[in-house]
Design a protein around this motif. Structure first.
Motif, mmCIF file in Angstrom:
data_model
loop_
_atom_site.group_PDB
_atom_site.id
_atom_site.type_symbol
_atom_site.label_atom_id
_atom_site.label_comp_id
_atom_site.label_asym_id
_atom_site.label_seq_id
_atom_site.Cartn_x
_atom_site.Cartn_y
_atom_site.Cartn_z
ATOM 1 N N ALA A 61 0.836 -1.209 0.000
ATOM 2 C CA ALA A 61 0.000 0.000 0.000
ATOM 3 C C ALA A 61 0.868 1.255 0.000
ATOM 4 O O ALA A 61 0.585 2.221 -0.719
ATOM 5 C CB ALA A 61 -0.944 -0.010 1.196
ATOM 6 N N ALA A 62 1.936 1.237 0.792
ATOM 7 C CA ALA A 62 2.837 2.388 0.839
ATOM 8 C C ALA A 62 3.495 2.629 -0.519
ATOM 9 O O ALA A 62 3.663 3.782 -0.942
ATOM 10 C CB ALA A 62 3.903 2.177 1.919
ATOM 11 N N ARG A 63 3.852 1.549 -1.206
ATOM 12 C CA ARG A 63 4.445 1.683 -2.549
ATOM 13 C C ARG A 63 3.455 2.320 -3.521
ATOM 14 O O ARG A 63 3.827 3.181 -4.328
ATOM 15 C CB ARG A 63 4.880 0.323 -3.083
ATOM 16 N N VAL A 64 2.210 1.881 -3.446
ATOM 17 C CA VAL A 64 1.171 2.439 -4.330
ATOM 18 C C VAL A 64 1.003 3.926 -4.054
ATOM 19 O O VAL A 64 1.001 4.755 -4.970
ATOM 20 C CB VAL A 64 -0.167 1.691 -4.158
ATOM 21 N N LEU A 65 0.860 4.281 -2.791
ATOM 22 C CA LEU A 65 0.622 5.681 -2.437
ATOM 23 C C LEU A 65 1.827 6.565 -2.742
ATOM 24 O O LEU A 65 1.665 7.729 -3.119
ATOM 25 C CB LEU A 65 0.227 5.788 -0.971
ATOM 26 N N ALA A 66 3.042 6.026 -2.604
ATOM 27 C CA ALA A 66 4.240 6.803 -2.943
ATOM 28 C C ALA A 66 4.291 7.092 -4.441
ATOM 29 O O ALA A 66 4.743 8.154 -4.860
ATOM 30 C CB ALA A 66 5.497 6.059 -2.498
ATOM 31 N N ALA A 67 3.810 6.161 -5.240
ATOM 32 C CA ALA A 67 3.825 6.340 -6.696
ATOM 33 C C ALA A 67 2.717 7.275 -7.167
ATOM 34 O O ALA A 67 2.905 8.047 -8.104
ATOM 35 C CB ALA A 67 3.689 4.985 -7.389
ATOM 36 N N ASP A 68 1.554 7.203 -6.496
ATOM 37 C CA ASP A 68 0.418 8.038 -6.924
ATOM 38 C C ASP A 68 -0.594 8.104 -5.786
ATOM 39 O O ASP A 68 -1.353 7.160 -5.556
ATOM 40 C CB ASP A 68 -0.235 7.443 -8.166
ATOM 41 N N MET A 69 -0.614 9.218 -5.085
ATOM 42 C CA MET A 69 -1.468 9.360 -3.909
ATOM 43 C C MET A 69 -2.951 9.224 -4.241
ATOM 44 O O MET A 69 -3.734 8.804 -3.390
ATOM 45 C CB MET A 69 -1.189 10.706 -3.225
ATOM 46 N N THR A 70 -3.339 9.532 -5.472
ATOM 47 C CA THR A 70 -4.766 9.416 -5.813
ATOM 48 C C THR A 70 -5.244 7.969 -5.805
ATOM 49 O O THR A 70 -6.447 7.721 -5.762
ATOM 50 C CB THR A 70 -5.091 10.046 -7.184
ATOM 51 N N MET A 71 -4.311 7.032 -5.805
ATOM 52 C CA MET A 71 -4.698 5.613 -5.778
ATOM 53 C C MET A 71 -5.243 5.194 -4.417
ATOM 54 O O MET A 71 -5.735 4.084 -4.251
ATOM 55 C CB MET A 71 -3.528 4.718 -6.166
ATOM 56 N N ASN A 72 -5.221 6.103 -3.432
ATOM 57 C CA ASN A 72 -5.806 5.791 -2.133
ATOM 58 C C ASN A 72 -7.280 5.415 -2.275
ATOM 59 O O ASN A 72 -7.814 4.668 -1.471
ATOM 60 C CB ASN A 72 -5.632 6.954 -1.141
ATOM 61 N N ASN A 104 -1.400 4.693 -15.790
ATOM 62 C CA ASN A 104 -0.476 3.983 -16.672
ATOM 63 C C ASN A 104 0.948 4.012 -16.112
ATOM 64 O O ASN A 104 1.912 3.757 -16.812
ATOM 65 C CB ASN A 104 -0.513 4.548 -18.094
ATOM 66 N N ASN A 105 1.070 4.286 -14.819
ATOM 67 C CA ASN A 105 2.357 4.328 -14.138
ATOM 68 C C ASN A 105 2.936 2.915 -14.063
ATOM 69 O O ASN A 105 2.320 2.019 -13.488
ATOM 70 C CB ASN A 105 2.157 4.908 -12.726
ATOM 71 N N PRO A 106 4.121 2.678 -14.645
ATOM 72 C CA PRO A 106 4.690 1.327 -14.651
ATOM 73 C C PRO A 106 5.002 0.793 -13.251
ATOM 74 O O PRO A 106 4.931 -0.408 -13.008
ATOM 75 C CB PRO A 106 5.967 1.451 -15.481
ATOM 76 N N GLU A 107 5.329 1.667 -12.314
ATOM 77 C CA GLU A 107 5.593 1.218 -10.945
ATOM 78 C C GLU A 107 4.319 0.649 -10.319
ATOM 79 O O GLU A 107 4.359 -0.361 -9.627
ATOM 80 C CB GLU A 107 6.123 2.370 -10.094
ATOM 81 N N LEU A 108 3.183 1.275 -10.592
ATOM 82 C CA LEU A 108 1.912 0.761 -10.079
ATOM 83 C C LEU A 108 1.581 -0.588 -10.696
ATOM 84 O O LEU A 108 1.044 -1.468 -10.024
ATOM 85 C CB LEU A 108 0.779 1.757 -10.343
ATOM 86 N N SER A 109 1.898 -0.738 -11.949
ATOM 87 C CA SER A 109 1.646 -2.009 -12.629
ATOM 88 C C SER A 109 2.421 -3.137 -11.968
ATOM 89 O O SER A 109 1.899 -4.237 -11.765
ATOM 90 C CB SER A 109 2.016 -1.895 -14.105
ATOM 91 N N GLU A 110 3.653 -2.869 -11.585
ATOM 92 C CA GLU A 110 4.492 -3.882 -10.933
ATOM 93 C C GLU A 110 3.918 -4.272 -9.567
ATOM 94 O O GLU A 110 3.805 -5.451 -9.237
ATOM 95 C CB GLU A 110 5.918 -3.346 -10.765
ATOM 96 N N VAL A 111 3.531 -3.271 -8.774
ATOM 97 C CA VAL A 111 2.948 -3.545 -7.457
ATOM 98 C C VAL A 111 1.641 -4.300 -7.617
ATOM 99 O O VAL A 111 1.382 -5.276 -6.908
ATOM 100 C CB VAL A 111 2.710 -2.241 -6.664
ATOM 101 N N ALA A 112 0.821 -3.859 -8.552
ATOM 102 C CA ALA A 112 -0.472 -4.510 -8.768
ATOM 103 C C ALA A 112 -0.297 -5.971 -9.151
ATOM 104 O O ALA A 112 -1.064 -6.831 -8.703
ATOM 105 C CB ALA A 112 -1.262 -3.765 -9.844
ATOM 106 N N GLU A 113 0.698 -6.281 -9.964
ATOM 107 C CA GLU A 113 0.963 -7.664 -10.350
ATOM 108 C C GLU A 113 1.338 -8.499 -9.122
ATOM 109 O O GLU A 113 0.851 -9.619 -8.946
ATOM 110 C CB GLU A 113 2.078 -7.726 -11.399
#
Length: 127
Positions: A61-72, A104-113
């Motif tokens: 969750a911290a990785r997601v929020l660091a990459a894009d806070m709107t993903m909260n 389309n943030n690639p970092e989010l894609s990695e965490v999501a996977e």
């Protein structure tokens, strides 16, 4: 977009099995919503069971929020145990598909996977 598995467990057994699987995979259950009971308590005729588990791995969750806070708004992950036509099922919306629609943030894609693979293993284990 969905990942759904049928189980031969009872509804309550499946809920208990899912809770155990969540903990074994280093996630936490943040809360549960018993939608079936809530609907019935409001006087609605609803014969199925449906319990939604909000699950989270704090590091992910911290990785997601660091990459894009709107993903909260897409957190935490939700896994449902429900009945449908006499069958008990456990399912979720795949995190990778959901986040791909939102960013389309690639970092989010990695965490999501990573989260998707873990939550699929939880569901498989609970079934």
């Amino acid at each position: 977009m969905h990942y759904i598995k049928r189980t031969n467990l009872s509804f309550q057994q499946a809920c208990t099995a899912l809770e155990s699987a969540v903990i074994e995979h280093d996630f936490s259950v943040l809360g549960t919503h018993d939608l079936g009971e809530k609907l019935r308590s409001k006087g609605l005729e609803f014969t199925e069971n449906c319990r939604v588990f909000e699950v989270c791995n704090p590091k992910q969750a911290a990785r997601v929020l660091a990459a894009d806070m709107t993903m909260n708004m897409a957190l935490p992950c939700r896994i449902s145990v429900y009945t449908e036509d006499g069958e008990v099922k456990i399912g979720m919306i795949r995190p990778k598909d959901m986040l791909a629609m939102l960013s389309n943030n690639p970092e989010l894609s990695e965490v999501a996977e990573e989260v998707e693979q873990a939550t699929m293993r939880m569901i498989d284990q609970a079934c």
